[in-house]
Design a protein around this motif. Structure first.
Motif, PDB file in Angstrom:
ATOM      1  N   LEU A 192      -3.804  -6.738   3.089  1.00  0.00           N
ATOM      2  CA  LEU A 192      -4.314  -6.319   1.790  1.00  0.00           C
ATOM      3  C   LEU A 192      -5.361  -5.230   2.019  1.00  0.00           C
ATOM      4  O   LEU A 192      -6.081  -5.253   3.011  1.00  0.00           O
ATOM      5  N   GLY A 193      -5.444  -4.292   1.101  1.00  0.00           N
ATOM      6  CA  GLY A 193      -6.395  -3.200   1.239  1.00  0.00           C
ATOM      7  C   GLY A 193      -7.835  -3.662   1.037  1.00  0.00           C
ATOM      8  O   GLY A 193      -8.114  -4.779   0.583  1.00  0.00           O
ATOM      9  N   ARG A 194      -8.741  -2.780   1.364  1.00  0.00           N
ATOM     10  CA  ARG A 194     -10.169  -3.097   1.317  1.00  0.00           C
ATOM     11  C   ARG A 194     -10.610  -3.537  -0.074  1.00  0.00           C
ATOM     12  O   ARG A 194     -11.362  -4.510  -0.216  1.00  0.00           O
ATOM     13  N   SER A 195     -10.137  -2.846  -1.110  1.00  0.00           N
ATOM     14  CA  SER A 195     -10.565  -3.183  -2.464  1.00  0.00           C
ATOM     15  C   SER A 195     -10.050  -4.554  -2.892  1.00  0.00           C
ATOM     16  O   SER A 195     -10.770  -5.318  -3.547  1.00  0.00           O
ATOM     17  N   VAL A 196      -8.830  -4.887  -2.506  1.00  0.00           N
ATOM     18  CA  VAL A 196      -8.277  -6.195  -2.851  1.00  0.00           C
ATOM     19  C   VAL A 196      -9.026  -7.294  -2.105  1.00  0.00           C
ATOM     20  O   VAL A 196      -9.358  -8.348  -2.656  1.00  0.00           O
ATOM     21  N   ARG A 197      -9.323  -7.065  -0.829  1.00  0.00           N
ATOM     22  CA  ARG A 197     -10.060  -8.053  -0.056  1.00  0.00           C
ATOM     23  C   ARG A 197     -11.487  -8.226  -0.574  1.00  0.00           C
ATOM     24  O   ARG A 197     -12.057  -9.318  -0.504  1.00  0.00           O
ATOM     25  N   ALA A 198     -12.049  -7.156  -1.115  1.00  0.00           N
ATOM     26  CA  ALA A 198     -13.389  -7.264  -1.702  1.00  0.00           C
ATOM     27  C   ALA A 198     -13.373  -8.243  -2.872  1.00  0.00           C
ATOM     28  O   ALA A 198     -14.318  -9.029  -3.049  1.00  0.00           O
TER      29      ALA A 198
ATOM     30  N   ALA B 203      19.417  -2.269   3.180  1.00  0.00           N
ATOM     31  CA  ALA B 203      18.436  -1.282   3.618  1.00  0.00           C
ATOM     32  C   ALA B 203      17.087  -1.663   3.010  1.00  0.00           C
ATOM     33  O   ALA B 203      17.017  -2.209   1.903  1.00  0.00           O
ATOM     34  N   VAL B 204      16.000  -1.367   3.733  1.00  0.00           N
ATOM     35  CA  VAL B 204      14.683  -1.749   3.245  1.00  0.00           C
ATOM     36  C   VAL B 204      13.635  -0.777   3.779  1.00  0.00           C
ATOM     37  O   VAL B 204      13.756  -0.262   4.895  1.00  0.00           O
ATOM     38  N   MET B 205      12.635  -0.515   2.962  1.00  0.00           N
ATOM     39  CA  MET B 205      11.495   0.274   3.407  1.00  0.00           C
ATOM     40  C   MET B 205      10.516  -0.670   4.093  1.00  0.00           C
ATOM     41  O   MET B 205      10.151  -1.716   3.538  1.00  0.00           O
ATOM     42  N   LEU B 206      10.100  -0.315   5.304  1.00  0.00           N
ATOM     43  CA  LEU B 206       9.215  -1.183   6.081  1.00  0.00           C
ATOM     44  C   LEU B 206       7.751  -0.849   5.784  1.00  0.00           C
ATOM     45  O   LEU B 206       7.317   0.287   5.985  1.00  0.00           O
ATOM     46  N   PRO B 207       6.960  -1.816   5.314  1.00  0.00           N
ATOM     47  CA  PRO B 207       5.556  -1.556   4.974  1.00  0.00           C
ATOM     48  C   PRO B 207       4.760  -1.019   6.157  1.00  0.00           C
ATOM     49  O   PRO B 207       5.017  -1.375   7.311  1.00  0.00           O
ATOM     50  N   ARG B 208       3.786  -0.188   5.854  1.00  0.00           N
ATOM     51  CA  ARG B 208       2.888   0.341   6.870  1.00  0.00           C
ATOM     52  C   ARG B 208       1.467   0.380   6.305  1.00  0.00           C
ATOM     53  O   ARG B 208       1.270   0.631   5.111  1.00  0.00           O
ATOM     54  N   PHE B 209       0.482   0.124   7.181  1.00  0.00           N
ATOM     55  CA  PHE B 209      -0.924   0.053   6.781  1.00  0.00           C
ATOM     56  C   PHE B 209      -1.720   1.097   7.545  1.00  0.00           C
ATOM     57  O   PHE B 209      -1.523   1.283   8.743  1.00  0.00           O
ATOM     58  N   ASP B 210      -2.616   1.788   6.843  1.00  0.00           N
ATOM     59  CA  ASP B 210      -3.482   2.792   7.449  1.00  0.00           C
ATOM     60  C   ASP B 210      -4.817   2.140   7.783  1.00  0.00           C
ATOM     61  O   ASP B 210      -5.656   1.910   6.906  1.00  0.00           O
TER      62      ASP B 210
ATOM     63  N   ASP C 172      -8.189   1.794   5.789  1.00  0.00           N
ATOM     64  CA  ASP C 172      -8.272   0.373   5.427  1.00  0.00           C
ATOM     65  C   ASP C 172      -7.528   0.090   4.132  1.00  0.00           C
ATOM     66  O   ASP C 172      -7.967  -0.713   3.310  1.00  0.00           O
ATOM     67  N   GLU C 173      -6.398   0.760   3.962  1.00  0.00           N
ATOM     68  CA  GLU C 173      -5.559   0.569   2.779  1.00  0.00           C
ATOM     69  C   GLU C 173      -4.091   0.715   3.185  1.00  0.00           C
ATOM     70  O   GLU C 173      -3.771   1.437   4.144  1.00  0.00           O
ATOM     71  N   PRO C 174      -3.174   0.043   2.487  1.00  0.00           N
ATOM     72  CA  PRO C 174      -1.752   0.249   2.766  1.00  0.00           C
ATOM     73  C   PRO C 174      -1.357   1.702   2.512  1.00  0.00           C
ATOM     74  O   PRO C 174      -1.885   2.347   1.596  1.00  0.00           O
ATOM     75  N   LEU C 175      -0.440   2.195   3.318  1.00  0.00           N
ATOM     76  CA  LEU C 175       0.128   3.504   3.027  1.00  0.00           C
ATOM     77  C   LEU C 175       0.955   3.429   1.750  1.00  0.00           C
ATOM     78  O   LEU C 175       1.499   2.373   1.403  1.00  0.00           O
ATOM     79  N   SER C 176       1.051   4.533   1.061  1.00  0.00           N
ATOM     80  CA  SER C 176       1.933   4.602  -0.094  1.00  0.00           C
ATOM     81  C   SER C 176       3.357   4.266   0.331  1.00  0.00           C
ATOM     82  O   SER C 176       3.799   4.654   1.418  1.00  0.00           O
ATOM     83  N   SER C 177       4.090   3.556  -0.512  1.00  0.00           N
ATOM     84  CA  SER C 177       5.468   3.179  -0.175  1.00  0.00           C
ATOM     85  C   SER C 177       6.342   4.401   0.071  1.00  0.00           C
ATOM     86  O   SER C 177       7.371   4.299   0.744  1.00  0.00           O
TER      87      SER C 177
END
Length: 277
Positions: free
Chosen positions: A69-75, A111-118, A122-127
């Motif tokens: 989860l991104g920084r804002s969600v974890r906050a 087929a599926v888009m694989l999630p990636r985190f920056d 400290d946030e998920p990359l855009s899909s």
């Protein structure tokens, strides 16, 4: 599928034969790889992906870290539940819904888009920036520090395991919450794993050494911006304290049920490989 394992490091080489024996033509295989921070699991997965892709298989890789989860969600989680949830890592700080949907798509042959985190942001990359894994997939390598973990027994959860728990979680609210998540939504995610491999460290204490070496490496090769963001040894110690309790439990519990356990020495070299009976 022999012939290319020599290009891999000893961990990947040790895993390659096992994975080959688990593969069934026409059936997607999800292999979970559990290992502490800086144990070599990401490198092993990358090398294994190259190895099996080179043999004509359709292979994808996914890290548990990519589900953070991104920084804002974890906050928000830190405000609602406990301040320690501002730090990413423990169960409950991952988007298990996206993880479950991703593994279900793989298992369905889609087929599926694989999630990636920056991690720097400290946030998920855009899909839009996620890599596409064409279907049907033959093999998905899913790695992470607690992949496949089971909850810590309640009778050993109450006593603090380190200063972080003693000072910042004296009532056990944080660790009870992530442990409950590990028994719930995170367990649902890990239930999608077909085979589990575990890289067992020689001790928990070595994790601090390994992670400090990793941070020093960032400072040496990644330039001024990344070096400035690298943690000091003291910051590493506090960071891995968030992981200590579950890491110690995994060390005790997982070797008895993982499909294969690779015991590492202090240099991250395999000293033994054992299969589940």
């Amino acid at each position: 599928m022999g012939g290319r394992a020599g290009r891999m490091n000893p961990i990947a080489t040790a895993l390659a034969g096992h994975i080959e024996s688990w593969l069934t033509p026409g059936e997607p295989l999800v292999v979970g790889l559990c290992g502490t921070q800086a144990s070599g699991k990401s490198t092993a997965c990358a090398q294994l992906a190259g190895h099996f892709t080179g043999h004509g298989l359709r292979v994808g890789t996914l890290s548990l870290d990519d589900l953070y989860l991104g920084r804002s969600v974890r906050a928000g989680l830190a405000e609602r539940v406990h301040p320690l949830f501002a730090t990413r890592g423990p169960p409950g700080t991952h988007d298990t819904g996206i993880g479950i949907a991703t593994l279900d798509a793989v298992k369905a042959g889609r087929a599926v888009m694989l999630p990636r985190f920056d991690k720097r942001a400290d946030e998920p990359l855009s899909s839009r920036e996620w890599p596409l894994l064409e279907g049907p997939c033959d093999l998905l390598l899913f790695e992470g520090w607690c992949v496949g973990a089971r909850p810590v027994p309640d009778n050993i959860l109450a006593e603090p395991v380190n200063d972080l728990e003693r000072d910042d979680d004296p009532d056990g609210i944080w660790r009870s919450h992530w442990n409950a998540h590990l028994a719930g939504e995170t367990a649902e995610l890990f239930a999608r794993i077909d085979r589990l491999a575990y890289l067992r460290p020689p001790s928990f204490e070595i994790v601090h050494t390994w992670r400090c070496e990793q941070e020093h490496g960032y400072q040496a090769v990644d330039g001024a911006q990344r070096a400035a963001a690298a943690m000091t040894d003291e910051q590493v110690a506090r960071f891995i304290a968030h992981y200590e309790r579950l890491t110690r439990w995994i060390m005790e519990e997982m070797p008895g049920r993982a499909d294969v356990t690779i015991q590492l020495d202090e240099a991250r070299s395999p000293v033994s490989v054992s299969e589940r009976a």
